[in-house]
Design a protein around this motif. Structure first.
Motif, PDB file in Angstrom:
ATOM      1  N   CYS A  67    -112.295  15.072  69.766  1.00 54.31           N
ATOM      2  CA  CYS A  67    -110.938  14.913  69.215  1.00 54.31           C
ATOM      3  C   CYS A  67    -109.981  15.922  69.849  1.00 54.31           C
ATOM      4  CB  CYS A  67    -110.938  15.118  67.701  1.00 54.31           C
ATOM      5  SG  CYS A  67    -111.599  13.766  66.731  1.00 54.31           S
ATOM      6  N   LEU A  68    -110.420  17.157  69.958  1.00 57.87           N
ATOM      7  CA  LEU A  68    -109.580  18.199  70.543  1.00 57.87           C
ATOM      8  C   LEU A  68    -109.233  17.850  71.989  1.00 57.87           C
ATOM      9  CD1 LEU A  68    -108.252  20.939  69.989  1.00 57.87           C
ATOM     10  CD2 LEU A  68    -110.367  22.016  70.792  1.00 57.87           C
ATOM     11  N   ASP A  69    -110.220  17.423  72.760  1.00 57.93           N
ATOM     12  CA  ASP A  69    -109.985  17.032  74.160  1.00 57.93           C
ATOM     13  C   ASP A  69    -109.008  15.861  74.269  1.00 57.93           C
ATOM     14  OD1 ASP A  69    -111.760  18.991  74.994  1.00 57.93           O
ATOM     15  OD2 ASP A  69    -113.429  17.580  75.289  1.00 57.93           O
ATOM     16  N   LEU A  70    -109.066  14.942  73.302  1.00 58.36           N
ATOM     17  CA  LEU A  70    -108.223  13.734  73.324  1.00 58.36           C
ATOM     18  C   LEU A  70    -106.908  13.919  72.563  1.00 58.36           C
ATOM     19  CD1 LEU A  70    -111.059  11.137  72.620  1.00 58.36           C
ATOM     20  CD2 LEU A  70    -109.905  11.536  74.819  1.00 58.36           C
ATOM     21  N   GLU A  71    -106.699  15.120  72.021  1.00 57.10           N
ATOM     22  CA  GLU A  71    -105.506  15.438  71.227  1.00 57.10           C
ATOM     23  C   GLU A  71    -105.381  14.542  70.002  1.00 57.10           C
ATOM     24  OE1 GLU A  71    -102.208  15.502  73.942  1.00 57.10           O
ATOM     25  OE2 GLU A  71    -102.991  17.251  74.998  1.00 57.10           O
ATOM     26  N   LEU A  72    -106.507  14.281  69.357  1.00 57.99           N
ATOM     27  CA  LEU A  72    -106.550  13.543  68.091  1.00 57.99           C
ATOM     28  C   LEU A  72    -106.682  14.589  66.984  1.00 57.99           C
ATOM     29  CD1 LEU A  72    -109.076  10.745  69.131  1.00 57.99           C
ATOM     30  CD2 LEU A  72    -106.577  10.585  69.042  1.00 57.99           C
ATOM     31  N   MET A  73    -105.563  15.024  66.461  1.00 58.12           N
ATOM     32  CA  MET A  73    -105.559  16.187  65.580  1.00 58.12           C
ATOM     33  C   MET A  73    -105.506  15.841  64.095  1.00 58.12           C
ATOM     34  SD  MET A  73    -105.975  18.440  67.857  1.00 58.12           S
ATOM     35  CE  MET A  73    -105.748  19.992  67.005  1.00 58.12           C
ATOM     36  N   ASN A  74    -105.347  14.567  63.745  1.00 54.17           N
ATOM     37  CA  ASN A  74    -105.344  14.138  62.349  1.00 54.17           C
ATOM     38  C   ASN A  74    -106.744  13.660  61.987  1.00 54.17           C
ATOM     39  OD1 ASN A  74    -102.515  14.530  61.928  1.00 54.17           O
ATOM     40  ND2 ASN A  74    -102.146  12.621  63.026  1.00 54.17           N
ATOM     41  N   VAL A  75    -107.476  14.469  61.241  1.00 48.88           N
ATOM     42  CA  VAL A  75    -108.852  14.122  60.920  1.00 48.88           C
ATOM     43  C   VAL A  75    -109.089  14.128  59.412  1.00 48.88           C
ATOM     44  CG1 VAL A  75    -109.749  14.858  63.160  1.00 48.88           C
ATOM     45  CG2 VAL A  75    -109.722  16.478  61.272  1.00 48.88           C
ATOM     46  N   TRP A  76    -109.867  13.153  58.998  1.00 49.53           N
ATOM     47  CA  TRP A  76    -110.217  12.976  57.595  1.00 49.53           C
ATOM     48  C   TRP A  76    -111.718  13.155  57.494  1.00 49.53           C
ATOM     49  CZ3 TRP A  76    -106.526  10.695  54.050  1.00 49.53           C
ATOM     50  CH2 TRP A  76    -107.007  10.581  52.747  1.00 49.53           C
ATOM     51  N   LEU A  77    -112.164  14.022  56.621  1.00 51.44           N
ATOM     52  CA  LEU A  77    -113.586  14.321  56.506  1.00 51.44           C
ATOM     53  C   LEU A  77    -114.102  13.883  55.139  1.00 51.44           C
ATOM     54  CD1 LEU A  77    -112.271  17.314  57.981  1.00 51.44           C
ATOM     55  CD2 LEU A  77    -114.472  16.701  58.960  1.00 51.44           C
ATOM     56  N   GLN A  78    -115.029  12.950  55.171  1.00 51.77           N
ATOM     57  CA  GLN A  78    -115.649  12.508  53.933  1.00 51.77           C
ATOM     58  C   GLN A  78    -116.503  13.646  53.381  1.00 51.77           C
ATOM     59  OE1 GLN A  78    -113.620   9.286  54.113  1.00 51.77           O
ATOM     60  NE2 GLN A  78    -115.082   9.466  52.469  1.00 51.77           N
ATOM     61  N   PRO A  79    -116.685  13.722  52.069  1.00 53.00           N
ATOM     62  CA  PRO A  79    -117.586  14.734  51.517  1.00 53.00           C
ATOM     63  C   PRO A  79    -118.959  14.644  52.181  1.00 53.00           C
ATOM     64  CG  PRO A  79    -116.322  13.692  49.768  1.00 53.00           C
ATOM     65  CD  PRO A  79    -116.044  12.910  51.033  1.00 53.00           C
ATOM     66  N   GLY A  80    -119.534  15.788  52.530  1.00 57.81           N
ATOM     67  CA  GLY A  80    -120.839  15.842  53.170  1.00 57.81           C
ATOM     68  C   GLY A  80    -120.796  15.907  54.681  1.00 57.81           C
ATOM     69  N   THR A  81    -119.605  15.843  55.270  1.00 62.39           N
ATOM     70  CA  THR A  81    -119.496  15.858  56.732  1.00 62.39           C
ATOM     71  C   THR A  81    -119.183  17.243  57.296  1.00 62.39           C
ATOM     72  OG1 THR A  81    -117.134  15.313  56.695  1.00 62.39           O
ATOM     73  CG2 THR A  81    -118.682  13.457  56.757  1.00 62.39           C
TER      74      THR A  81
END
Length: 135
Positions: free
Chosen positions: A88-102
């Motif tokens: 994500c960082l390399d692709l500049e995808l900075m909006n991330v959603w993390l499900q519980p447990g991830t």
């Protein structure tokens, strides 16, 4: 600071990549994928072990998605989350959603050190009242 992730979900043009999407009905990667699809979201399933998820083309990695997703949602163990966050960082995808447990401490450190716009919550709960017009 980037736009609030819940506000992004309310935009009609938002797309979501789901890292860990699967056809296995016992897995959250399937439950979440089907839930968001039923709600009308435009989704990109990401799973290197699947060619198709719920009748949609799956992508082996985030780099192979044909357009930049608005949000990347993680439904994988922390070690896979961390490796995918590097992509994500390399692709500049900075909006991330993390499900519980991830997440774990290493994931949290990486998110904070690299200024990701992130939320840790169940996306199915947060999208309960958001529906898209299906065409």
């Amino acid at each position: 600071m980037s736009e609030d992730l819940i506000s992004l979900l309310e935009r009609p043009d938002t797309t979501v990549a789901i890292v860990g999407a699967t056809d296995n009905p016992a897995k959250f990667g399937n439950i979440i994928y089907k839930d968001l699809k039923r709600k009308g979201f435009r989704l990109f399933p990401v799973n290197p072990h699947r060619k198709i998820v719920e009748h949609d083309q799956a992508y082996p990695s985030l780099a192979e998605i044909p357009q930049k997703p608005t949000i990347v949602d993680f439904v994988v163990p922390p070690a896979v989350t961390l490796a995918s966050l590097r992509q994500c960082l390399d692709l500049e995808l900075m909006n991330v959603w993390l499900q519980p447990g991830t997440t774990n401490p290493a994931v949290m450190d990486f998110l904070q050190q690299n200024n990701f716009n992130y939320l840790i919550a169940c996306i199915m709960v947060k999208t309960r009242f958001i529906a898209r017009n299906k065409t």
